[in-house]
Design a protein around this motif. Sequence first.
Motif, PDB file in Angstrom:
ATOM      1  N   LYS A  93       0.812  -1.223   0.000  1.00  0.00           N
ATOM      2  CA  LYS A  93       0.000   0.000   0.000  1.00  0.00           C
ATOM      3  C   LYS A  93       0.841   1.267   0.000  1.00  0.00           C
ATOM      4  O   LYS A  93       0.308   2.351  -0.253  1.00  0.00           O
ATOM      5  N   ASP A  98      -4.315   0.447  -3.778  1.00  0.00           N
ATOM      6  CA  ASP A  98      -4.860  -0.880  -4.104  1.00  0.00           C
ATOM      7  C   ASP A  98      -4.130  -1.973  -3.342  1.00  0.00           C
ATOM      8  O   ASP A  98      -4.724  -3.017  -3.034  1.00  0.00           O
ATOM      9  N   GLY A  99      -2.861  -1.766  -3.060  1.00  0.00           N
ATOM     10  CA  GLY A  99      -2.101  -2.634  -2.176  1.00  0.00           C
ATOM     11  C   GLY A  99      -2.135  -4.108  -2.507  1.00  0.00           C
ATOM     12  O   GLY A  99      -2.260  -4.517  -3.664  1.00  0.00           O
ATOM     13  N   GLU A 100      -2.024  -4.911  -1.458  1.00  0.00           N
ATOM     14  CA  GLU A 100      -1.972  -6.358  -1.629  1.00  0.00           C
ATOM     15  C   GLU A 100      -3.244  -6.918  -2.261  1.00  0.00           C
ATOM     16  O   GLU A 100      -3.171  -7.863  -3.061  1.00  0.00           O
ATOM     17  N   GLN A 101      -4.402  -6.331  -1.921  1.00  0.00           N
ATOM     18  CA  GLN A 101      -5.642  -6.835  -2.529  1.00  0.00           C
ATOM     19  C   GLN A 101      -5.637  -6.639  -4.044  1.00  0.00           C
ATOM     20  O   GLN A 101      -6.062  -7.522  -4.793  1.00  0.00           O
ATOM     21  N   THR A 121       0.926  -4.704   4.072  1.00  0.00           N
ATOM     22  CA  THR A 121       0.048  -3.666   4.606  1.00  0.00           C
ATOM     23  C   THR A 121      -1.420  -4.075   4.525  1.00  0.00           C
ATOM     24  O   THR A 121      -2.308  -3.245   4.732  1.00  0.00           O
ATOM     25  N   SER A 122      -1.671  -5.331   4.210  1.00  0.00           N
ATOM     26  CA  SER A 122      -3.004  -5.939   4.306  1.00  0.00           C
ATOM     27  C   SER A 122      -2.860  -7.233   5.088  1.00  0.00           C
ATOM     28  O   SER A 122      -1.858  -7.944   4.946  1.00  0.00           O
ATOM     29  N   GLU A 126      -7.909  -9.920   4.741  1.00  0.00           N
ATOM     30  CA  GLU A 126      -8.255  -8.967   3.687  1.00  0.00           C
ATOM     31  C   GLU A 126      -7.889  -9.503   2.307  1.00  0.00           C
ATOM     32  O   GLU A 126      -8.646  -9.336   1.340  1.00  0.00           O
ATOM     33  N   VAL A 127      -6.739 -10.147   2.204  1.00  0.00           N
ATOM     34  CA  VAL A 127      -6.324 -10.725   0.920  1.00  0.00           C
ATOM     35  C   VAL A 127      -7.246 -11.873   0.540  1.00  0.00           C
ATOM     36  O   VAL A 127      -7.682 -11.985  -0.614  1.00  0.00           O
ATOM     37  N   ASN A 212      -6.714   7.983   1.661  1.00  0.00           N
ATOM     38  CA  ASN A 212      -6.916   6.649   2.210  1.00  0.00           C
ATOM     39  C   ASN A 212      -6.327   6.555   3.613  1.00  0.00           C
ATOM     40  O   ASN A 212      -5.539   7.403   4.039  1.00  0.00           O
ATOM     41  N   TYR A 215      -1.201   3.717   5.869  1.00  0.00           N
ATOM     42  CA  TYR A 215      -0.807   2.307   5.788  1.00  0.00           C
ATOM     43  C   TYR A 215       0.148   1.932   6.919  1.00  0.00           C
ATOM     44  O   TYR A 215       0.888   2.763   7.459  1.00  0.00           O
ATOM     45  N   ALA A 218       0.024  -4.645   8.485  1.00  0.00           N
ATOM     46  CA  ALA A 218      -1.265  -5.056   9.031  1.00  0.00           C
ATOM     47  C   ALA A 218      -1.197  -6.339   9.853  1.00  0.00           C
ATOM     48  O   ALA A 218      -1.684  -6.406  10.976  1.00  0.00           O
TER      49      ALA A 218
END
Length: 422
Positions: A93, A98-101, A121-122, A126-127, A212, A215, A218
């Motif tokens: 992130k 959009d980051g890891e997702q 950072t996720s 979440e992933v 957002n 970050y 996480a």
Amino acid sequence: MLNAPSARRLESAVNIADLRLAARQRAHRMVFDYLDAGADDEITLRRNKDAYSSLELHPRVLAGLKPPLDLSARFMRSECALPFFVSPTAGSKMFHADGEQGVARAAAKHGVMYSLSTMGTSAPAEVAAAIPPKHPKLFQLYVWKDRALVRDMLRQAMDNGFDALALTVDLTWYGNRERDVRNGFTVPPAYTLRQIADAVRAPAWSWDFLANEEYAYAAVKLAAEGAFYTLVAFIRDAFDPSFDWDDAEWLVNEWGDRGPVALKGVLTPEDARLAVERGFDAVWVSNHGGRQLETSPAAIDVLPNIRDALGGTGLAVELVVDGGVQRGTDVLKGLALGADAVALGKPYLYGLGAGGEAGVDRAFTILRDELERAFGLLGVGTTAELRRRIGRGEGLVRRRGVSARDFPDPGAAERGWGGGIF
């Protein structure tokens, strides 16, 4: 939604080098340099790329191939559409919201295995929610002092359907990344005058950041809170340089039969053999992208010796290689020199920094097209055929200026990876 300049740069990118330039133009300097840099004088970083350039591909013509070619591969007990996959990298992130997702969704679209870093950072939950439940996903773990925290991290992965594990063992001492020191790199960013000035020069990144939630690491944050740690104290105290082979075997047993376990960061045949003896299912040949021990060898250079030390083809243990991959031809060379799969980090992160999920999608599309073209021009129709031909001793890959006859080895065909290949 991408702003117009970012969208134009993404659309015009024809290779990973173009995505790198697009990421540099969009990202905060501190963030881009964290992604782009290596240790000390960055000799190993350059060596990783140069090692691929010194390898030649020797094609066989009139192969009668018809597109599309079958580039699928099976590794880490998963069927994947492509023989390369997402290497675990920290802090997605920081490059784009959009980051890891976003990376995971792009990976799922292309049938590519996704790997989540402990320092992501996720969080694993979440992933897992971002991609189909059965899509192959691997959780990467660093070496921690507190076993309760290790178990907490493993529990997060297990509870969210991660079906493979990788233990990274080349970061027990942190590498000297001088660009980060000069830039005052922190996670999350510190609001120094220099960082604020750099943020003004990167308006698209800065808007993304300000719009957002800030970050942070996480999964680590969840584990640290569960153990009554502050996040800062956890990061400072968690890494364990005293971690040894007995501890590694303990971790394999903790994971149990939930899926394969890889040892990431191996560069010698001796360590590869020890990994197998201690119960690891895969050996991940890596120098951490040139970010740890300066002047260590390029992973692709030591891969053939490690493959031979483990007995050639038909192994119960699998081999993964990473470091320096920028082209589809690099992926092909990694496979031809003995890897079951090739992991890549910088290429998809350049895409992420350039344009979020759409940029990662672009990176995977570029590499897939380059890889299919390389297979076709080499005269090989499938990854399985590539393995059979290498097993017969065909010198499809050689170091520049070296002939197959310079490698007299009558036992090469039986072992499967000698006889002029490297």
